[in-house]
Design a protein around this motif. Structure first.
Motif, PDB file in Angstrom:
ATOM      1  N   LEU A  74      -0.707  -0.939   2.320  1.00 28.03           N
ATOM      2  CA  LEU A  74      -0.386  -1.245   0.717  1.00 28.03           C
ATOM      3  C   LEU A  74       0.528  -2.556   0.331  1.00 28.03           C
ATOM      4  CD1 LEU A  74       0.233   2.314  -0.146  1.00 28.03           C
ATOM      5  CD2 LEU A  74      -1.775   1.176  -0.251  1.00 28.03           C
ATOM      6  N   SER A 107      -3.781  -0.651  -3.201  1.00 24.23           N
ATOM      7  CA  SER A 107      -4.537  -1.509  -2.374  1.00 24.23           C
ATOM      8  C   SER A 107      -5.422  -2.327  -3.386  1.00 24.23           C
ATOM      9  CB  SER A 107      -5.671  -0.477  -1.672  1.00 24.23           C
ATOM     10  OG  SER A 107      -6.476  -1.186  -0.936  1.00 24.23           O
ATOM     11  N   GLN A 116      -5.472   4.155  -2.861  1.00 19.57           N
ATOM     12  CA  GLN A 116      -5.716   2.893  -3.772  1.00 19.57           C
ATOM     13  C   GLN A 116      -4.482   2.642  -4.649  1.00 19.57           C
ATOM     14  OE1 GLN A 116      -9.222   2.243  -5.904  1.00 19.57           O
ATOM     15  NE2 GLN A 116      -8.666   0.085  -6.230  1.00 19.57           N
TER      16      GLN A 116
END
Length: 183
Positions: A74, A107, A116
């Protein structure tokens, strides 16, 4: 979820503790503290730095403590104002607003990553407002984002504490948990 919750709490605690230990000289201290210091100490401690300066240091520590965990892929960004090519818009109980979170862990542009949108942070040098809390709740509940975790953090309101609240969805409600750290 329990393992991820424990991990993010540990990362946040370590990051905030290191921010306090190594960078407290960038915090704007309360007047009663300043009154007890020498002239040179006052100049050093009360420079009225913008919160982005402090946010950068917190983001640095978040990235550091994510390294070599399952979160190492990340990315930690500050002032990230886009959702792909569009301005970051957010549905909150106050209506639809344009949003630019202070810090995010995510992300970038990869919807295939299960996490994400991992952590969103609203930080202030003053008290956290209900508007700030609503933004965090919105980032957790908005279908475009569904962040796993949110954090509100007040660096300078209390000279003895960094006031922090962790937000997360437990499957039924958004939970708010105090994770404040002492200087």
């Amino acid at each position: 979820m329990k393992k991820t919750l424990s991990l993010i709490k540990k990362i946040l605690e370590l990051s905030i503790d290191e921010l306090i230990e190594r960078d407290s000289d960038i915090f704007n201290h309360a007047e009663e503290v300043i009154d007890q210091l020498s002239g040179e100490e006052v100049i050093r401690l009360n420079r009225k730095l913008h919160e982005t300066t402090i946010n950068h240091r917190l983001a640095f520590y978040l990235e550091k403590y994510c390294y070599e965990t399952e979160l190492e892929d990340l990315i930690v960004d500050i002032e990230y104002n886009r959702y792909y090519e569009n301005p970051k818009m957010l549905n909150t109980i106050e209506g639809r607003i344009t949003a630019r979170p202070d810090i995010i862990m995510h992300s970038r542009m990869d919807k295939t990553v299960p996490t994400q949108h991992f952590l969103v942070v609203e930080a202030k040098k003053e008290l956290i407002t209900e508007h700030d809390r609503n933004k965090i709740r919105g980032f957790i509940s908005d279908d475009d984002y569904t962040y796993l975790f949110g954090l509100t953090i007040s660096y300078c309101q209390d000279p003895n504490n960094v006031i922090a609240t962790l937000f997360y969805y437990n499957g039924e409600n958004i939970i708010e948990e105090d994770i404040s750290r002492h200087k």
